[in-house]
Design a protein around this motif. Structure first.
Motif, PDB file in Angstrom:
ATOM      1  N   GLN A  94      -8.743  38.875 -35.352  1.00  0.00           N
ATOM      2  CA  GLN A  94      -8.956  38.839 -36.541  1.00  0.00           C
ATOM      3  C   GLN A  94      -9.066  39.397 -37.024  1.00  0.00           C
ATOM      4  O   GLN A  94      -8.295  39.237 -39.009  1.00  0.00           O
ATOM      5  CB  GLN A  94     -10.517  38.601 -36.642  1.00  0.00           C
ATOM      6  CG  GLN A  94     -11.558  36.955 -36.533  1.00  0.00           C
ATOM      7  CD  GLN A  94     -12.681  37.487 -36.619  1.00  0.00           C
ATOM      8  OE1 GLN A  94     -13.451  38.406 -35.291  1.00  0.00           O
ATOM      9  NE2 GLN A  94     -13.303  36.335 -36.689  1.00  0.00           N
ATOM     10  N   ASN A  95      -8.861  40.810 -37.074  1.00  0.00           N
ATOM     11  CA  ASN A  95      -8.375  41.930 -38.118  1.00  0.00           C
ATOM     12  C   ASN A  95      -7.384  41.663 -38.598  1.00  0.00           C
ATOM     13  O   ASN A  95      -6.740  41.966 -39.604  1.00  0.00           O
ATOM     14  CB  ASN A  95      -8.003  42.735 -37.593  1.00  0.00           C
ATOM     15  CG  ASN A  95      -9.638  43.670 -36.999  1.00  0.00           C
ATOM     16  OD1 ASN A  95     -10.043  43.436 -37.759  1.00  0.00           O
ATOM     17  ND2 ASN A  95      -9.819  44.549 -35.744  1.00  0.00           N
ATOM     18  N   LEU A  96      -5.839  40.593 -37.712  1.00  0.00           N
ATOM     19  CA  LEU A  96      -4.750  40.738 -38.171  1.00  0.00           C
ATOM     20  C   LEU A  96      -4.522  39.783 -39.338  1.00  0.00           C
ATOM     21  O   LEU A  96      -3.605  39.873 -39.754  1.00  0.00           O
ATOM     22  CB  LEU A  96      -3.817  40.098 -36.870  1.00  0.00           C
ATOM     23  CG  LEU A  96      -3.504  41.595 -36.565  1.00  0.00           C
ATOM     24  CD1 LEU A  96      -2.069  40.464 -35.313  1.00  0.00           C
ATOM     25  CD2 LEU A  96      -2.937  41.941 -37.045  1.00  0.00           C
ATOM     26  N   ALA A  97      -5.715  39.132 -39.797  1.00  0.00           N
ATOM     27  CA  ALA A  97      -5.478  38.352 -39.985  1.00  0.00           C
ATOM     28  C   ALA A  97      -5.762  39.097 -42.112  1.00  0.00           C
ATOM     29  O   ALA A  97      -5.484  38.424 -42.994  1.00  0.00           O
ATOM     30  CB  ALA A  97      -6.728  37.276 -40.570  1.00  0.00           C
ATOM     31  N   ASN A  98      -6.619  40.106 -42.121  1.00  0.00           N
ATOM     32  CA  ASN A  98      -6.634  40.963 -43.040  1.00  0.00           C
ATOM     33  C   ASN A  98      -5.588  41.880 -43.187  1.00  0.00           C
ATOM     34  O   ASN A  98      -5.272  42.167 -44.869  1.00  0.00           O
ATOM     35  CB  ASN A  98      -7.790  41.814 -42.438  1.00  0.00           C
ATOM     36  CG  ASN A  98      -8.562  40.965 -42.896  1.00  0.00           C
ATOM     37  OD1 ASN A  98      -9.044  39.619 -43.695  1.00  0.00           O
ATOM     38  ND2 ASN A  98     -10.113  41.623 -42.656  1.00  0.00           N
ATOM     39  N   ALA A  99      -4.607  41.797 -41.966  1.00  0.00           N
ATOM     40  CA  ALA A  99      -3.405  42.593 -42.451  1.00  0.00           C
ATOM     41  C   ALA A  99      -2.186  42.306 -43.535  1.00  0.00           C
ATOM     42  O   ALA A  99      -2.172  41.380 -43.408  1.00  0.00           O
ATOM     43  CB  ALA A  99      -3.159  43.109 -40.752  1.00  0.00           C
ATOM     44  N   THR A 100      -1.853  43.181 -44.147  1.00  0.00           N
ATOM     45  CA  THR A 100      -0.860  42.448 -45.323  1.00  0.00           C
ATOM     46  C   THR A 100       0.886  43.693 -44.772  1.00  0.00           C
ATOM     47  O   THR A 100       0.020  45.331 -44.681  1.00  0.00           O
ATOM     48  CB  THR A 100      -1.571  43.298 -46.252  1.00  0.00           C
ATOM     49  OG1 THR A 100      -2.038  44.502 -46.634  1.00  0.00           O
ATOM     50  CG2 THR A 100      -2.428  42.202 -47.057  1.00  0.00           C
ATOM     51  N   TRP A 101       1.295  43.661 -45.145  1.00  0.00           N
ATOM     52  CA  TRP A 101       2.604  44.466 -45.004  1.00  0.00           C
ATOM     53  C   TRP A 101       3.326  44.464 -47.107  1.00  0.00           C
ATOM     54  O   TRP A 101       3.109  43.460 -47.230  1.00  0.00           O
ATOM     55  CB  TRP A 101       3.610  44.249 -44.065  1.00  0.00           C
ATOM     56  CG  TRP A 101       4.279  42.682 -43.807  1.00  0.00           C
ATOM     57  CD1 TRP A 101       3.728  41.418 -43.455  1.00  0.00           C
ATOM     58  CD2 TRP A 101       5.630  41.875 -44.488  1.00  0.00           C
ATOM     59  NE1 TRP A 101       4.705  40.100 -43.777  1.00  0.00           N
ATOM     60  CE2 TRP A 101       5.846  40.839 -44.871  1.00  0.00           C
ATOM     61  CE3 TRP A 101       6.538  42.226 -45.653  1.00  0.00           C
ATOM     62  CZ2 TRP A 101       6.691  39.627 -45.374  1.00  0.00           C
ATOM     63  CZ3 TRP A 101       7.865  41.501 -46.288  1.00  0.00           C
ATOM     64  CH2 TRP A 101       7.236  40.741 -46.004  1.00  0.00           C
ATOM     65  N   VAL A 102       3.922  45.412 -47.317  1.00  0.00           N
ATOM     66  CA  VAL A 102       4.091  45.540 -48.441  1.00  0.00           C
ATOM     67  C   VAL A 102       5.615  45.301 -48.265  1.00  0.00           C
ATOM     68  O   VAL A 102       6.659  45.699 -47.680  1.00  0.00           O
ATOM     69  CB  VAL A 102       4.062  46.954 -49.200  1.00  0.00           C
ATOM     70  CG1 VAL A 102       4.558  47.145 -50.237  1.00  0.00           C
ATOM     71  CG2 VAL A 102       2.418  46.930 -48.785  1.00  0.00           C
ATOM     72  N   CYS A 103       6.860  44.211 -49.396  1.00  0.00           N
ATOM     73  CA  CYS A 103       7.647  43.461 -48.729  1.00  0.00           C
ATOM     74  C   CYS A 103       8.263  45.325 -50.141  1.00  0.00           C
ATOM     75  O   CYS A 103       7.889  46.122 -50.917  1.00  0.00           O
ATOM     76  CB  CYS A 103       8.076  43.066 -50.086  1.00  0.00           C
ATOM     77  SG  CYS A 103       9.168  42.365 -50.291  1.00  0.00           S
ATOM     78  N   PRO A 104       9.491  45.967 -49.151  1.00  0.00           N
ATOM     79  CA  PRO A 104      10.602  46.462 -49.786  1.00  0.00           C
ATOM     80  C   PRO A 104      11.000  46.561 -50.326  1.00  0.00           C
ATOM     81  O   PRO A 104      11.405  47.475 -51.370  1.00  0.00           O
ATOM     82  CB  PRO A 104      10.773  46.882 -48.272  1.00  0.00           C
ATOM     83  CG  PRO A 104      10.838  45.937 -47.574  1.00  0.00           C
ATOM     84  CD  PRO A 104       9.786  44.945 -47.904  1.00  0.00           C
ATOM     85  N   ILE A 105      11.048  45.210 -51.242  1.00  0.00           N
ATOM     86  CA  ILE A 105      11.911  45.131 -52.022  1.00  0.00           C
ATOM     87  C   ILE A 105      10.895  44.839 -53.301  1.00  0.00           C
ATOM     88  O   ILE A 105      12.198  45.358 -54.243  1.00  0.00           O
ATOM     89  CB  ILE A 105      12.477  43.285 -51.996  1.00  0.00           C
ATOM     90  CG1 ILE A 105      13.612  43.633 -50.242  1.00  0.00           C
ATOM     91  CG2 ILE A 105      13.835  43.182 -53.117  1.00  0.00           C
ATOM     92  CD1 ILE A 105      14.892  44.485 -50.649  1.00  0.00           C
ATOM     93  N   CYS A 106      10.253  44.017 -53.235  1.00  0.00           N
ATOM     94  CA  CYS A 106       9.608  44.094 -54.336  1.00  0.00           C
ATOM     95  C   CYS A 106       7.929  44.578 -54.447  1.00  0.00           C
ATOM     96  O   CYS A 106       7.087  43.924 -55.651  1.00  0.00           O
ATOM     97  CB  CYS A 106       9.203  42.127 -55.012  1.00  0.00           C
ATOM     98  SG  CYS A 106       8.489  41.709 -53.765  1.00  0.00           S
ATOM     99  N   SER A 107       8.013  44.878 -53.299  1.00  0.00           N
ATOM    100  CA  SER A 107       6.208  45.544 -52.981  1.00  0.00           C
ATOM    101  C   SER A 107       5.053  44.900 -53.203  1.00  0.00           C
ATOM    102  O   SER A 107       4.060  44.895 -53.741  1.00  0.00           O
ATOM    103  CB  SER A 107       6.204  46.608 -54.297  1.00  0.00           C
ATOM    104  OG  SER A 107       6.439  46.408 -55.070  1.00  0.00           O
TER     105      SER A 107
END
Lengths: 207, 607
Positions: B131-144
C-alpha cells in the motif's frame, strides 16, 4: 664624533671653524653612515629633519673644504653626496631638492642658485652658492675686521681683502671674488662703503 | 519564566545552540506581555531560530534581551493590525501545570487537536508495504514531474529487465536506480513513522501532547501539502495539485524522536510550573512589517520541533544507512554476495586494499545519494558533513594551506549565516546590519580564528572570499553589500573595524588593534635586529642602526599579506616611526634615526 652635525638648525651661525685644513679628513656625522639618509623621505616631518641634516652636512662640509659654491653634477661624485663605503649616493633630483630647500626661507636661505632658479633647461646644471656664511654675515665680518684694524677711510682693493697677507688669519681669506662682491654690496647698500674702479682693479673704501 | 535571559554573541546577536539555525530576523519590534507593553523592550530585533524566539534590544542589548523557548510555546496567533495598531504575533505558553494534571478533561474539552495523531496512526499503522508503494513517487530527472511508482513494482525482484512506465509528462523512461531509490525512500519513511505512531498511541494519552502540531496545521492553514505546499481543504486525504498523500507528518524521524522525548518531559516542567506566574501571552508587535513571514516560519518551526533533535543526533544516519546499501545492491545484484566472503578470506595488503576500495565506494554512494536532490541532502546532511570534514582533514595533511583550514570550518558556518530571505520587509538596511553582525561574529569567533591566522588584519577582499567560501557557495554576498555591511561596524559598535589605508586598500582588524600597537610591534622587531648580526657583511654599523627590512620580510614576520604589510609600514612611516631606504634591490624600511639622534630610544614613545 662631530661637533658640526650637532647643531641641527641651519639659521644659527656656525661656530668659528678650525683653521683651514684641506688635508685633514672631514668628520662626517653619524647620519652619513645611515643608508636611509640617502633616500629623500616622503613623510613631511621625517623629510624636514632629513633636510636639516643635509643642510648642516653640506654647510659644514663646504666650510671644512672652504667651498663657496657647488656644482651639483660634480659634487655628486664627491664624498659629500656619495658614500662609497655604503655604496649609496644622493640622486641628482634629490640633491636639487635639498639645495632648493636650503635656498628657501624654510632652509634659512643657506644656498642660492647661481643662475637664479636652478631649474633645468637653462643650460647651467645647478651651480649654487652654499652660504655657510650668508653675504650679510660676511659683510659683518669684514666690517668688524676693518674696524679692528682701524682701516676706516682707507681704500683697499678687493684682491687685497681676499688674498692679501693682512687677512690671512681671517675667515674670509681666500674668498670667492664673486661672493666677496656680493657681500660688499650689502655694505654699499647700507651706505657704509663704496666700490669704485673697474673690472679687475676694484677698490673699496669704508666709511 | 516564560521569558528567559538571552546570551548574546560579540556581535550582539543571540548566540545559537549547536544545532540551532536562524530562520528569520525583523527589526523595529516591540514586546507585550498580555495586553500591556513591557517598558524598555519596545525597539529591537526579533530573531526567530529553530529553537527560540529572541528579542534583542537596540538600546541596551546586553541588558534587555530575552528569548522564548519554542518548546514552551503552545501556539502562535497572528493579528493583522488595524489602523494605528501594528501587526502582532501572539505566543501562548504551554500551560504545563494544567495540561499535565488535568490532561484528560482538557482533551475532552478541546476536541480540535485530537484528530492529528488519530489521523496519522490509524491508516498508516496498519498499512502494508504494498500500500505504501502506491503512494510512492519518483521525480522525473528530465522534467521533474512526480510520477507514481507502479503498484506492481517490487524492489527485491526489480532488475534491468523490469519494464518501467515512462514519465507521464515527457515520456522518457526513468533509470531503474532512480525508481528503486524512490520506492525505498518511501518505504523506509513509512515504516519508521508507522512504528512510532503505534508506540505513541500506546504510551501517551493523545490529547495531552498533540497540541502544537494539531492545532496549527489543521485549524489555521488547512492541510498543506508537504510536496507542493498547496493548502488543501482539511477533509482531503491526497493533494489536489500533485496527488501526494496528505497524512504524513512533516518529517517522520523528527516525529519519532519527538514522541520519545516528550514522555520524559513532564517531570522538570512541573517543577518549573510551580513558581510560574501565569503569563497569558507574549506579543511581538511588528512596527515595520514582516509579521506574516515571521508567523509562517514560526508555525513551521513549531511543527518541525528541531529542539527535539538535539537529544538524539544519530537517528538520521541510522535510518538512512539502509537505503544506501540497498540501492547499491539493487542495480547490481550479486556484487554484495561476493564481496563479503572475499573480504573474510583476504588478508595482508590485498585485504587492506580491498577495504580501502570498499570505503571509497561507500563514500561515493553516500555522496551520490545526497546530491541527487535537495531532500536527500537535507536528510543526510550529517553524514555529508562528516565526510566533508574527513576529506578536508586529508587535504590538510597534504596541502596544509590556510584556505583549506578555513574550508574545513565552512561546514560549521553553514548554520550561522543571514540570508536575504531570512529578513522581513525586504529592508536593505536590516539585511546589511545583520550581515554586518554576521561578519563580526565570523571574524571574532575564536574557534575559527580567521583574523588571528592573518596576523590580526586582513584585507576586505580576502575576507570577502573566505566568507563566501565559508557560506558553502550558497547565498553569496555581493561585493557592494559586503562593503556596506563592513562600513556598518563602527555604527553598530562591533568589535571589529574597517580601515582604509592611504592607497584606498580596505582592511579589517580588531577594534583593540590600534596603529600604535602595530608600530610598537614593528619597532620591537627592528630593535631586535640590533642584536642579531646580519647574514652578510654590511658596511654600516648594524649595532647602532640595525638593518632595513623589506615589505616581504614584514609580511612573513607578522603573518600579514604583502599588501597589508606595505600599508602598515607606510602607516608607520607616516607616523615617523620608520623611514625608507630606496635602494637598487627595492624599498627597505628602517628605524627612523633621521628624526631624533641615534641612541635616544624612539621605541619608548610608541608604547
Amino acid at each position: 664624533m662631530s661637533t658640526t652635525a650637532a647643531s641641527p638648525h641651519p639659521t644659527s651661525i656656525p661656530p668659528p671653524p678650525p683653521p683651514p685644513s684641506t688635508n685633514t679628513a672631514f668628520p662626517f656625522p653619524p647620519h652619513y653612515h645611515y643608508p636611509p639618509f640617502f633616500s629623500l623621505q616622503p613623510t613631511a616631518s621625517t623629510r624636514l629633519s632629513q633636510l636639516h641634516s643635509w643642510s648642516t652636512l653640506i654647510q659644514s662640509y663646504c666650510r671644512h673644504h672652504r667651498l663657496f659654491a657647488l656644482s651639483l653634477v660634480d659634487a655628486l661624485d664627491s664624498d659629500l653626496f656619495w658614500n662609497r663605503k655604503l655604496g649609496k649616493r644622493l640622486a641628482l633630483r634629490d640633491a636639487r631638492e635639498v639645495i632648493a630647500w636650503m635656498a628657501g626661507t624654510e632652509g634659512g636661505e643657506r644656498a642660492e642658485w647661481v643662475d637664479g632658479t636652478g631649474k633645468k633647461g637653462r643650460g647651467e646644471e645647478g651651480r649654487c652658492w652654499v652660504y655657510w656664511r650668508r653675504p650679510e654675515e660676511w659683510a659683518g665680518l669684514i666690517e668688524a675686521w676693518v674696524d679692528a684694524t682701524a682701516q676706516r677711510g682707507t681704500v683697499l682693493t678687493l684682491y687685497e681683502l681676499a688674498e692679501g697677507d693682512a687677512t690671512r688669519s681671517q675667515e674670509f681669506h681666500g674668498m670667492d671674488m664673486e661672493l666677496l662682491q656680493k657681500s660688499l654690496q650689502v655694505l654699499v647698500k647700507k651706505g657704509k662703503a663704496q666700490i669704485f674702479g673697474s673690472d679687475d682693479q676694484q677698490g673699496i673704501k669704508f666709511f | 519564566m516564560f521569558l528567559r535571559h538571552l546570551d548574546l554573541t560579540t556581535a550582539l546577536r543571540p548566540s545559537l545552540h549547536p544545532d540551532e539555525t536562524l530562520l528569520f530576523v525583523q527589526d523595529a519590534v516591540g514586546l507585550y506581555e498580555g495586553k500591556y507593553k513591557i517598558p524598555e523592550y519596545q525597539n529591537g530585533h526579533a530573531y526567530l531560530t529553530s529553537h527560540r524566539v529572541c528579542y534583542v534590544d537596540n538600546e541596551e542589548p546586553r541588558k534587555n534581551s530575552v528569548a522564548v523557548e519554542l518548546k514552551e510555546v503552545d501556539r502562535a496567533e497572528l493579528y493583522a493590525g488595524f489602523l494605528k495598531s501594528s501587526a502582532k504575533v501572539t505566543l501562548y505558553p504551554k500551560e504545563s501545570k494544567r495540561s499535565s494534571y488535568a490532561a484528560s478533561p482538557r482533551s475532552s474539552l478541546q476536541p480540535s487537536p485530537t484528530p492529528g495523531p488519530d489521523r496519522q496512526s490509524s491508516p498508516l499503522g496498519l498499512s502494508s508495504p504494498t500500500q505504501n508503494l502506491a503512494n510512492a513517487t519518483w521525480v522525473c530527472p528530465i522534467c521533474s514531474f512526480s510520477n507514481p511508482v507502479p503498484s506492481n513494482f517490487d524492489v527485491q525482484t526489480a532488475s534491468a529487465r523490469t519494464v518501467l512506465p515512462p514519465c507521464l509528462t515527457c515520456g522518457i523512461k526513468p533509470p531503474l536506480v532512480h525508481v528503486v531509490k524512490a520506492a525505498l525512500a518511501t518505504m523506509s519513511n513509512r515504516t519508521t513513522s508507522s512504528v512510532d505512531n503505534r508506540t505513541n498511541g500506546n504510551d501517551v494519552p493523545s490529547g495531552a501532547v498533540s497540541t502544537g502540531v494539531g492545532s496549527s496545521v489543521s485549524t489555521s492553514s488547512g492541510r498543506q501539502c508537504r510536496r507542493c505546499t498547496f493548502i488543501n481543504h482539511p477533509s482531503l486525504v491526497s493533494c489536489e495539485m500533485c496527488g501526494a498523500a496528505l497524512t504524513t507528518a512533516p518529517d517522520p524521524r523528527i516525529e519519532r524522536v519527538g514522541h520519545g522525548q516528550r514522555n520524559e518531559s513532564p517531570g522538570p516542567s512541573r517543577e518549573l510550573g510551580d513558581d510560574n506566574s501565569p503569563v497569558e501571552s507574549i506579543k511581538l508587535s511588528f512596527r515595520a512589517g514582516g509579521e506574516k513571514i515571521f508567523h509562517e516560519r514560526l508555525k513551521g518551526s513549531l511543527i518541525q520541533r528541531k529542539w527535539l533533535l538535539q537529544s538524539d543526533p544519530m537517528v538520521p544516519s541510522a535510518s538512512s544507512v539502509t537505503p544506501i546499501s540497498d540501492s547499491r545492491n539493487a542495480p547490481q545484484p550479486g556484487s554484495s554476495g561476493t564481496s563479503t566472503p572475499d573480504r573474510a578470506k583476504l588478508v595482508g595488503i590485498a585485504g587492506l586494499e580491498l577495504r580501502g576500495q570498499e570505503l571509497r565506494r561507500n563514500n561515493e554512494i553516500v555522496i551520490g545519494n545526497a546530491f541527487e536532490d535537495l531532500e536527500a541532502l537535507m536528510t543526510s546532511a550529517k553524514e555529508i558533513i562528516a565526510l566533508a570534514e574527513s576529506f578536508a582533514s586529508q587535504a590538510n595533511i597534504s596541502g596544509n594551506s590556510e584556505a583549506n583550514a578555513i574550508l574545513t570550518q565552512s561546514t560549521s558556518a553553514l548554520g550561522l549565516v543571514t540570508t536575504k530571505d531570512m529578513l522581513g520587509s525586504g529592508s536593505e538596511s536590516l539585511y546589511l546590519s545583520e550581515l554586518s553582525r554576521n561578519l563580526a561574529e565570523f571574524l571574532t569567533d575564536d574557534t575559527k580564528g580567521v583574523l588571528r591566522k592573518e596576523g590580526g588584519i586582513m584585507s576586505l577582499v580576502d575576507l570577502w572570499a573566505v566568507f563566501n567560501r565559508a557560506r558553502g557557495g550558497v547565498e553569496l554576498i555581493s561585493p557592494s553589500d559586503f562593503e556596506k555591511a563592513a562600513q556598518l561596524w563602527d555604527h553598530l559598535k562591533l568589535p571589529v573595524r574597517l580601515r582604509r589605508f592611504r592607497s584606498g586598500l580596505l582592511v579589517v582588524q580588531g577594534r583593540d588593534r590600534t596603529d600604535n600597537k602595530t608600530i610598537a610591534a614593528l619597532l620591537l622587531w627592528l630593535r631586535d635586529l640590533h642584536d642579531e648580526p646580519p647574514e652578510e657583511e654590511v658596511p654600516w654599523d648594524w649595532r647602532m642602526y640595525g638593518r632595513g627590512v623589506t615589505v616581504q620580510e614584514a609580511a612573513e614576520r607578522f603573518g600579514w599579506s604583502v599588501g597589508v604589510a606595505a600599508e602598515e609600514l607606510d602607516m608607520a612611516e607616516e607616523r615617523g616611526a620608520v623611514c625608507r631606504e630606496q635602494a637598487l634591490d627595492g624599498l627597505r624600511y628602517w628605524e627612523n634615526w633621521l628624526v631624533g639622534i641615534p641612541g635616544v630610544d624612539t621605541f619608548q614613545t610608541w608604547i
